[in-house]
Design an enzyme around this catalytic site. Structure first.
Site, mmCIF file in Angstrom:
data_model
loop_
_atom_site.group_PDB
_atom_site.id
_atom_site.type_symbol
_atom_site.label_atom_id
_atom_site.label_comp_id
_atom_site.label_asym_id
_atom_site.label_seq_id
_atom_site.Cartn_x
_atom_site.Cartn_y
_atom_site.Cartn_z
ATOM 1 N N SER A 88 0.901 -1.412 -0.008
ATOM 2 C CA SER A 88 0.070 0.010 -0.083
ATOM 3 C C SER A 88 0.941 1.350 -0.001
ATOM 4 O O SER A 88 0.927 1.925 0.979
ATOM 5 C CB SER A 88 -0.914 0.048 1.200
ATOM 6 O OG SER A 88 -0.149 0.197 2.222
ATOM 7 N N HIS A 200 -3.202 -6.387 2.457
ATOM 8 C CA HIS A 200 -2.264 -7.128 2.689
ATOM 9 C C HIS A 200 -2.799 -8.466 2.983
ATOM 10 O O HIS A 200 -2.338 -9.512 3.382
ATOM 11 C CB HIS A 200 -1.612 -6.950 4.193
ATOM 12 C CG HIS A 200 -0.684 -5.631 3.987
ATOM 13 N ND1 HIS A 200 -0.556 -4.960 5.272
ATOM 14 C CD2 HIS A 200 -0.322 -4.927 3.091
ATOM 15 C CE1 HIS A 200 0.483 -3.977 4.561
ATOM 16 N NE2 HIS A 200 0.416 -3.839 3.383
ATOM 17 N N GLU A 209 -4.875 -2.765 9.176
ATOM 18 C CA GLU A 209 -4.113 -3.498 10.110
ATOM 19 C C GLU A 209 -4.550 -3.302 11.482
ATOM 20 O O GLU A 209 -5.165 -2.203 11.872
ATOM 21 C CB GLU A 209 -2.407 -2.975 10.225
ATOM 22 C CG GLU A 209 -1.817 -3.519 9.240
ATOM 23 C CD GLU A 209 -0.604 -2.493 8.980
ATOM 24 O OE1 GLU A 209 0.231 -2.186 9.984
ATOM 25 O OE2 GLU A 209 0.083 -2.200 7.605
ATOM 26 N N GLU A 250 1.875 -9.402 6.763
ATOM 27 C CA GLU A 250 2.443 -9.031 7.894
ATOM 28 C C GLU A 250 2.288 -10.020 8.982
ATOM 29 O O GLU A 250 2.714 -9.682 10.157
ATOM 30 C CB GLU A 250 2.144 -7.763 8.456
ATOM 31 C CG GLU A 250 2.538 -6.628 7.197
ATOM 32 C CD GLU A 250 2.201 -5.398 7.682
ATOM 33 O OE1 GLU A 250 1.620 -4.759 8.587
ATOM 34 O OE2 GLU A 250 2.666 -4.224 6.917
ATOM 35 N N ASP A 287 -3.961 0.643 11.723
ATOM 36 C CA ASP A 287 -3.877 1.147 10.442
ATOM 37 C C ASP A 287 -4.817 1.043 9.252
ATOM 38 O O ASP A 287 -4.884 -0.022 8.625
ATOM 39 C CB ASP A 287 -2.429 0.673 10.053
ATOM 40 C CG ASP A 287 -1.950 1.131 8.766
ATOM 41 O OD1 ASP A 287 -2.473 2.394 8.259
ATOM 42 O OD2 ASP A 287 -0.760 0.875 7.978
ATOM 43 N N GLU A 352 -3.506 4.986 12.375
ATOM 44 C CA GLU A 352 -2.722 5.436 11.264
ATOM 45 C C GLU A 352 -3.303 5.623 10.108
ATOM 46 O O GLU A 352 -4.446 4.797 9.698
ATOM 47 C CB GLU A 352 -1.516 4.404 11.158
ATOM 48 C CG GLU A 352 -0.637 4.658 9.992
ATOM 49 C CD GLU A 352 0.399 3.395 9.917
ATOM 50 O OE1 GLU A 352 0.717 2.779 10.941
ATOM 51 O OE2 GLU A 352 0.991 2.920 8.975
ATOM 52 N N ASP A 379 1.533 8.089 7.791
ATOM 53 C CA ASP A 379 2.454 7.193 7.130
ATOM 54 C C ASP A 379 2.434 7.589 5.540
ATOM 55 O O ASP A 379 3.094 8.489 5.314
ATOM 56 C CB ASP A 379 1.905 5.630 7.121
ATOM 57 C CG ASP A 379 2.516 4.688 6.133
ATOM 58 O OD1 ASP A 379 3.649 5.117 5.609
ATOM 59 O OD2 ASP A 379 2.029 3.514 6.169
ATOM 60 N N LYS A 404 9.653 4.837 7.717
ATOM 61 C CA LYS A 404 9.864 3.664 6.864
ATOM 62 C C LYS A 404 10.958 4.138 5.975
ATOM 63 O O LYS A 404 10.963 4.839 5.093
ATOM 64 C CB LYS A 404 8.720 3.460 5.952
ATOM 65 C CG LYS A 404 7.467 2.591 6.471
ATOM 66 C CD LYS A 404 6.380 2.825 5.459
ATOM 67 C CE LYS A 404 5.368 1.758 6.036
ATOM 68 N NZ LYS A 404 3.888 2.085 5.263
ATOM 69 N N HIS A 432 8.354 -1.363 9.587
ATOM 70 C CA HIS A 432 8.754 -2.533 8.563
ATOM 71 C C HIS A 432 7.965 -2.045 7.094
ATOM 72 O O HIS A 432 7.205 -1.148 7.140
ATOM 73 C CB HIS A 432 8.583 -4.083 8.988
ATOM 74 C CG HIS A 432 7.076 -3.996 9.022
ATOM 75 N ND1 HIS A 432 6.324 -5.347 9.248
ATOM 76 C CD2 HIS A 432 5.925 -3.198 9.476
ATOM 77 C CE1 HIS A 432 4.950 -5.157 9.328
ATOM 78 N NE2 HIS A 432 4.977 -3.779 9.587
ATOM 79 N N LYS A 455 6.699 -0.894 14.758
ATOM 80 C CA LYS A 455 5.546 -1.703 14.292
ATOM 81 C C LYS A 455 6.281 -2.601 13.066
ATOM 82 O O LYS A 455 6.951 -2.030 12.340
ATOM 83 C CB LYS A 455 4.878 -0.627 13.071
ATOM 84 C CG LYS A 455 3.517 -0.935 12.814
ATOM 85 C CD LYS A 455 2.922 0.037 11.950
ATOM 86 C CE LYS A 455 2.290 -0.605 10.839
ATOM 87 N NZ LYS A 455 1.667 0.374 9.742
HETATM 88 P P1 PGA Z 1 3.093 -1.370 3.165
HETATM 89 O O1 PGA Z 1 2.094 -1.292 4.429
HETATM 90 O O2 PGA Z 1 4.440 -1.598 3.429
HETATM 91 O O3 PGA Z 1 2.161 -2.284 2.298
HETATM 92 O O4 PGA Z 1 2.919 0.034 2.535
HETATM 93 C C1 PGA Z 1 2.698 -0.984 5.662
HETATM 94 C C2 PGA Z 1 1.936 0.346 6.452
HETATM 95 O O5 PGA Z 1 0.933 0.724 5.521
HETATM 96 O O6 PGA Z 1 2.010 0.648 7.331
HETATM 97 ZN ZN ZN Z 2 0.526 2.378 7.037
#
Ligand code: PGA
Ligand code: ZN
Length: 494
Positions: A88, A200, A209, A250, A287, A352, A379, A404, A432, A455
């Site tokens: 995403s 996911h 999430e 995940e 999330d 999130e 994010d 990230k 991650h 996370k």
């Molecule tokens: P992604 O998801 O690594 O697929 O972007 C993780 C997140 O959105 O936090």
């Molecule tokens: Zn996210």
């Protein structure tokens, strides 16, 4: 006299990530030495010679340094790092360079690997790996674009991280201490994903999430145990009800449940079944990854899973435009109202990406309504980018940034985002990606910057568990010094 750790070689290769897609792994080889007698000098030879002699020198030692007793002189070290990848992915992230042709359905990273092995290698040979910012600056300038589209953020990040590892190795220091110095001691509270949806998983859960945070634990190890116990209880509850216990990207379970409340009810039940108190022992984090639900044309958020759960097998017909009324769609205001409602009913402490990555006005409203009650994490909104984060701070949107490293493409830039967040009273959550490797660098980063939250998925699948295991090692090493504490004031998520 000052120590130098010169880069002698940079080499990348294509490896696979946890979804079976290619990603970049880099190795940076360095030689430790000193500048005791001025200039970039290693063992009496100049650094170019040292770099050029890498192959012959790799097997045996180097001559003792000229008149210099520094014990690490002449030794060769290699740091290795690999790059994660999102599903995403935010629209404003730095570019992940993919070959876009043939092999691996276009997902190969041979171009990025080539960029590391040619242009970036050339630019870095002979440089001091201890100067991380200088190294990262060279990577940024060699790319020369705003979003790393020329070299690829996957190329630059692999080298940036491998350089830090090589430097830490050469100094015989643990990575978290090399990156964070003497103040690196705060163990992160896991924001542990136990149930997957959205991009996911293939289920009907629309939020991406559902996570638990063991805030009453005394240590990271205890917090991890509590989470793993809840995870196992959740599995038993799902099995009992005949629901799938297959996992998403995940590692969280991915049963088809009909709406967020149903998921949250299961989580609360699992917490209780494991012998813990929802709210005081365990808080819940979400999330939503709302950019994935957002529809540009209607300006609404579409919930495909909830729609399917409501209308069952008529779902295919429902995706046609003429059945729009039957779809579950929510406006920005309705999304905010939904979050308020969920926060009233459940001990939610963090949300999130509750709204679309471009909806600054919506985010402002969301922050006004919920920002002093819960953590609001950006994010896709901030993409670990100080430009976007400073705009967010100015506009008073969100109150935390998800970090990230591959969203921005170098360690220094990610650290700058963390520093900016902390200076402005925003929290930073180290994260991650849904596509991961065995690389555990985010565990070290979380401790290095005293982020207080990490996370990194479920206690399931080695790509996720490896980070938790690295944190267990770090906590053991920091015995008597480490700190583990609830990152939220009392009023949050009670
Ligand atoms: P992604 O998801 O690594 O697929 O972007 C993780 C997140 O959105 O936090
Ligand atoms: Zn996210």
């Amino acid at each position: 006299m000052s120590v130098t750790v010169r880069i002698m070689d940079v080499h990348a290769r294509e490896i696979l990530d946890s979804r079976g897609n290619p990603t970049v792994e880099a190795e940076v080889t360095v030689i430790a030495g000193e500048d005791a007698f001025g200039g970039p000098c290693i063992n009496g030879r100049n650094m170019e010679a040292a770099a050029g002699n890498h192959k012959e020198r790799a097997d045996g030692g180097c001559p003792a340094p000229v008149g210099a007793p520094y014990p690490l002189s002449g030794k060769i070290y290699t740091g290795r790092a690999s790059v994660p990848s999102g599903a995403s992915t935010g629209r404003f992230e730095a570019v992940e360079l993919r070959d876009k042709e043939g092999r691996y359905q276009g997902k190969g990273v041979q171009k990025a690997v080539r960029n590391v092995n040619t242009v970036l290698r050339e630019a870095l040979l002979g440089r001091n790996a201890l100067c991380q910012e200088e190294i990262d600056d060279i990577l940024i300038k060699t790319d020369g674009t705003d979003n790393k589209e020329k070299m690829g953020a996957n190329a630059t990040l692999s080298v940036s991280m491998a350089t830090a590892r090589a430097a830490a190795e050469a100094l015989h220091m643990p990575l978290y201490r090399y990156l964070g110095g003497i103040s690196a001691k705060k163990m992160p509270v896991p924001m542990m994903n136990i149930l997957n949806g959205g991009k996911h998983a293939d289920n009907t859960v629309d939020f991406q999430e559902f996570m638990i945070m063991p805030v009453s634990a005394e240590s990271f190890a205890e917090g991890l145990r509590i989470c793993a116990e809840v995870y196992q209880k959740l599995k038993q509850l799902l099995v009992k009800d005949g629901l799938s216990t297959g996992v998403g990207d995940e590692g969280g379970f991915a049963p088809s449940l009909k709406n967020p409340e149903e998921v949250l009810d299961y989580i609360v039940k699992a917490v209780l079944a494991a012998g813990y108190k929802p709210g005081s022992d365990i808080k819940i984090a979400l999330d939503v990854a709302a950019s994935e639900l957002y529809q540009e044309d209607s300006g609404m958020y579409y919930f495909p899973g909830e729609t399917k759960a409501l209308h069952g097998s008529r779902r295919d017909a429902l995706s046609a435009a003429d059945t729009k009324e039957a779809s579950v769609l929510r406006s920005t205001d309705e999304m905010i109202a939904l979050y308020e409602e969920l926060c009233r009913k459940y001990p939610i402490v963090s949300i999130e990406d509750g709204l679309n990555e471009d909806d600054w006005d919506g985010w402002k409203k969301l922050t006004k309504r919920l920002g002093d009650k819960i953590q609001l994490v950006g994010d896709d909104l901030f993409v670990t980018n100080t430009g976007r984060l400073s705009a967010g701070i100015r506009l008073q949107t969100a109150n935390a940034v998800l970090v990230k490293v591959n969203q921005i493409g170098t360690l220094s830039e990610a650290f700058a985002a963390i520093e900016m967040a902390h200076k402005n009273g925003y929290r930073a959550v180290i994260s991650h990606r849904s596509g991961e490797t065995e690389d555990t660098i985010i565990a070290d980063i979380a401790v290095a910057v005293n982020a207080g939250q990490i996370k990194t998925g479920a206690p399931c699948r080695t790509d996720r568990v490896s980070k938790y295991n690295q944190l267990l090692r770090i906590e053991e090493e920091l015995e008597g010094v480490s700190v583990y504490e609830n990152p939220f004031p009392e009023k949050y998520g009670g």
